[in-house]
Design an enzyme around this catalytic site. Structure first.
Site, short mmCIF file in Angstrom:
data_model
loop_
_atom_site.label_atom_id
_atom_site.label_comp_id
_atom_site.label_asym_id
_atom_site.label_seq_id
_atom_site.Cartn_x
_atom_site.Cartn_y
_atom_site.Cartn_z
N ARG A 120 45.44 51.21 38.68
CA ARG A 120 44.17 50.45 38.54
C ARG A 120 44.24 49.06 38.33
NH1 ARG A 120 40.69 51.08 33.03
NH2 ARG A 120 38.70 49.81 33.59
N HIS A 129 42.49 46.52 41.09
CA HIS A 129 41.67 45.12 40.53
C HIS A 129 42.17 43.97 41.17
CE1 HIS A 129 39.55 47.26 36.84
NE2 HIS A 129 39.70 47.78 37.72
N ASN A 134 39.02 43.89 33.10
CA ASN A 134 40.45 43.92 32.96
C ASN A 134 40.99 44.09 31.55
OD1 ASN A 134 41.08 44.00 35.75
ND2 ASN A 134 40.81 41.67 35.76
N HIS A 181 41.32 58.40 40.92
CA HIS A 181 40.70 59.05 39.75
C HIS A 181 41.07 60.32 39.25
CE1 HIS A 181 37.20 55.85 39.29
NE2 HIS A 181 38.25 55.25 39.05
#
Length: 337
Positions: free
Chosen positions: A68, A72, A102, A202
């Site tokens: 993740r 980001h 975040n 995911h």
């Protein structure tokens, strides 16, 4: 105008100096490549792997959190390690790391990168960027969780800009429509197919209740649940996430069937109305993405091959090169002076 005999050799000398200077300026910066550090730090992949494998055993959440973190990083300012920067004490402008989006990334992700960076610095000081270490670590965790192993191109520099204010508009929302998702991914140079394939990350990881609460209790202002959610999943999530109070720290898995395995079950879940986020389930409900979701649900190998290619492409977004736009940090959380 005349020159003395002693000054005549200066003319060709000046021409040579000028030529050398121009040639130096024109030297192209090496493109990203798998063997970028073949001479300067040939063991970089093994060094990072020694940390990621240990982290995965001791703190499995490091896996999905680091993947993740890489997403980001790349979607905000490009893949330049800017997400790793800590806000300077007393600064009015928060760094990316302290943006709301975040704050929910598990601290183990940042710890993994810092540990890997420290080890790499001890063997190859000042050579490997934090941005490259993050890209390598994300690949490692995909593989450790059961996903594909792919070669990571390297040669990124660390970015000099990290601003929390630039985060929200550059990341997908949990309730985003397909139109919004397509537009965001297109702005990063990614296709609809790559949107569907990268969403497959995911297959592991978790989300806080607040990201899907409206689907449980008040879908689009109807005061009713989202009709595209399986009633059994709805019931289970309501038990974990009350409509108000007491749910801020509760997590639910993106993939309710195999939450700790990097596989293609995520896509099968969407077909069974078992997607966690509205933006996940929307992939099955839209004609532009549904057929690919169905294909990937049946073909794990196609998903793995596509995911490796999409991660490689995403890993090239907004890459910084050279000292004008980049730096090589010693500590990933602090800009070079």
């Amino acid at each position: 105008m005349s020159f003395s005999s002693s000054s005549t050799p200066l003319i060709p000398l000046l021409i040579i100096i000028l030529f050398v200077s121009l040639a130096t300026c024109a030297v192209p910066i090496k493109p990203l490549s798998v063997d970028f550090y073949a001479k300067s730090c040939p063991q970089v992949d093994q060094l990072v792997a020694s940390i990621t494998s240990q982290q995965f055993k001791e703190a499995p959440i490091s896996g999905p959190a680091t993947i993740r973190l890489f997403f980001h990083d790349c979607f905000v300012e490009g893949c330049d390690g800017s997400v790793l920067i800590s806000t300077k004490p007393g600064s009015k402008e928060l760094a990316e790391k302290d943006a709301e989006d975040n704050k929910e990334v598990a601290v183990e992700a940042f710890e993994s990168i810092n540990k890997a960076k420290a080890l790499v610095e001890s063997k190859c000081p000042g050579i490997v960027s934090c941005a490259d270490i993050l890209a390598i670590a994300a690949r490692d965790f995909v593989h450790l969780a059961g996903g594909p192993y792919y070669q990571v191109k390297k040669g990124r520099w660390d970015g000099k800009i990290s601003m929390a204010s630039r985060v929200q508009s550059n990341l997908p929302r949990a309730n985003a429509t397909i139109d919004q998702l397509i537009q965001l991914f297109k702005s990063k140079g990614l296709t609809i197919e790559e949107l569907v394939i990268l969403s497959g990350a995911h297959t592991i990881g978790f989300a806080h209740c607040r990201h899907f609460l409206s689907r449980l209790y008040d879908y689009k202002g109807t005061k009713k649940p989202d009709p595209s959610m399986d009633p059994r999943l709805l019931k289970a999530l309501k038990m974990s996430c009350p409509s108000y109070g007491g749910n801020s720290d509760i997590l639910a898995p993106f993939d309710v069937t195999t939450p700790f395995s990097f596989d293609n079950a995520y896509y099968g879940n969407l077909g069974a109305k078992m997607g966690l986020l509205a933006s996940d389930q929307a992939l099955f409900l839209d004609v532009r993405t549904k057929s690919l979701v169905q294909e990937l649900a049946k073909d794990k190998q196609k998903f793995f091959q596509g995911f490796a290619l999409a991660m490689d492409k995403m890993g090239s977004i907004g890459v910084k090169r050279g000292t004008r736009h980049g730096e090589k940090r010693k500590y990933c959380s602090v800009h070079m002076a």
